[in-house]
Enzyme design. Structure first.
Site, short mmCIF file in Angstrom:
data_model
loop_
_atom_site.label_atom_id
_atom_site.label_comp_id
_atom_site.label_asym_id
_atom_site.label_seq_id
_atom_site.Cartn_x
_atom_site.Cartn_y
_atom_site.Cartn_z
N THR A 75 0.83 -1.20 0.00
CA THR A 75 0.00 0.00 0.00
C THR A 75 0.87 1.26 0.00
O THR A 75 1.69 1.44 0.88
CB THR A 75 -0.91 0.01 1.23
OG1 THR A 75 -1.62 -1.22 1.30
CG2 THR A 75 -1.90 1.17 1.16
N HIS A 109 2.96 -5.56 -4.24
CA HIS A 109 1.68 -6.28 -4.22
C HIS A 109 0.71 -5.61 -5.19
O HIS A 109 0.15 -4.57 -4.90
CB HIS A 109 1.08 -6.27 -2.81
CG HIS A 109 1.92 -7.02 -1.81
ND1 HIS A 109 1.81 -6.80 -0.46
CD2 HIS A 109 2.86 -7.98 -1.97
CE1 HIS A 109 2.65 -7.60 0.19
NE2 HIS A 109 3.30 -8.32 -0.71
#
Length: 413
Positions: A196, A222
């Site tokens: 994030t 990710h």
């Protein structure tokens, strides 16, 4: 404790209802309003003071990207999660939104399956992100509030400041790892993990590296398929290094950056020329594929301690176990600090476990990486020191003691 106040912005009535219903099942979240386009969202943010906004990208009047730019330009640091389609166009637009100041993103469910499956998909993606970005009601930044890490909506370079939520109360203790034994050792590869907030953090780091590094760099961010390819292309345009999405079986080369593709673990294996990439679809690790731990641990098996590991902003603990291996092998670890992280999950897990040699703000990481790599190159080139001999003996040419280890090799593969 008060609930987390969420504003849902989407031009589709169906999607607004879907998101609201998906979040309604969590007692910690309260959908306080909706908006049909970015222009209406500006007013709703001022009126409702939400803790977080979910934002569609393609909308009439004012789209999501322009809405993010306007909010940031007006000083709002409220976390914004973009709602994107899993397509090339959607990936490109999402990265534009993140560059404009959005905090994170989720992908819309495909137009297949039941309504219940769509609700479950949205809830599964959104809920943990909302709770990570607003860890305690009342500590998230409201519209127009100034972040302690970013007192204005733009940085000194004119780029939008990262929307960094305040941390939950209760400082976490960080003890730095001791310096590797034996002094500076060569760095034969740099390994990076992020989640994030990672795309913008990576962009800032690689755009600050003007000339190619003399070692390969391997990155796990990710992200789903398609998104990682778009990310690699963007990083390539802004960096002095060559950045590509790994296709597997590449021989690692100095000056090149290899980004793990979405839905594949990226591992390193020994090869005749040093190391090569291998893509696998083993089970998710830390709920992630690609996983940072998988890549980090494979890098240790190839390079031992001749590594620099960097862990950037992200949810969860992925990377902590891999950093344990890097540290045990004698490598070095740098993590992003809490103030400049969107979520201090991954770097915080490493730092609070005592596995980081340095905890740095994002603006200092590129310089630190270059410095460590350069110091490692000097260490690799330095001749071995002769053994210390008694003063009563002398030689025309000092010789190392019998059995002394040769100077370690390193540098570019």
């Amino acid at each position: 404790m008060s609930r987390i106040r969420v504003l849902v912005v989407d031009d589709s009535v169906v999607v607004r209802r879907l998101v609201a219903d998906a979040l309604a099942g969590d007692p910690a979240i309260d959908v306080v309003g909706t908006a049909a386009n970015g222009q209406i969202a500006q007013t709703k943010v001022e009126q409702l003071a939400p803790d977080l906004v979910t934002m569609d990208i393609e909308m009439p009047v004012m789209d999501g990207i322009e809405a993010v730019r306007t909010l940031r330009r007006n000083g709002s640091t409220v976390p914004i999660i973009m709602f994107s389609t899993l397509t090339e166009r959607g990936a490109s637009a999402t990265l534009d939104a993140l560059a404009a100041g959005a905090t994170d993103y989720v992908t819309k469910p495909a137009n297949v399956g039941s309504v219940q499956e769509s609700l479950a998909s949205v809830a599964q993606q959104l809920t943990p992100k909302i709770k990570a970005l607003v860890p305690h009601r009342g500590t998230a930044l409201r519209a127009g509030a100034a972040s302690p890490a970013a007192t204005s909506s733009t940085t000194a370079t004119g780029r939008p400041a990262l929307a960094t939520p305040r941390s939950a109360p209760g400082a976490r203790t960080v003890t730095l790892a001791p310096a590797p034994e034996g002094g500076t050792r060569p760095v034969r590869a740099v390994i990076v993990g992020s989640s994030t907030g990672g795309p913008e953090a990576l962009s800032r780091i690689f755009s600050a590296i003007a000339t190619p590094l003399p070692v390969p760099v391997i990155v796990v961010q990710h992200m789903p398929p398609v998104f990682t390819r778009q990310l690699a292309a963007r990083l390539d345009r802004s960096s002095g290094c060559t950045v590509l999405e790994s296709g597997g079986e590449e021989e690692l080369r100095p000056g090149q950056v290899y980004v793990a593709p979405g839905d594949f673990h990226l591992e390193l294996r020994p090869s005749a020329s040093g190391a090569r990439t291998v893509l696998t679809q083993g089970p998710p690790v830390n709920f992630c594929r690609p996983a940072v731990d998988v890549m980090f641990r494979s890098a240790v098996r190839v390079y031992g301690g001749d590594l620099l590991a960097v862990v950037l902003t992200g949810m969860g603990v992925d990377g902590r176990a891999g950093c344990e291996d890097v540290l045990a092998a004698g490598g070095q670890v740098i993590v992003q600090d809490e103030a400049s992280s969107v979520v201090w999950g991954m770097p915080g897990a490493v730092a609070t476990a005592g596995l980081a040699h340095r905890v740095l703000p994002l603006t200092e990481i590129a310089t630190a990486v270059v410095g460590v790599v350069q110091a490692g190159a000097r260490a690799a080139q330095a001749p071995a020191r002769p053994a210390t001999l008694p003063s009563r003996l002398s030689f025309a040419s000092p010789r190392p003691a019998a059995g002394a280890a040769p100077s370690p090799s390193g540098g570019a593969l």
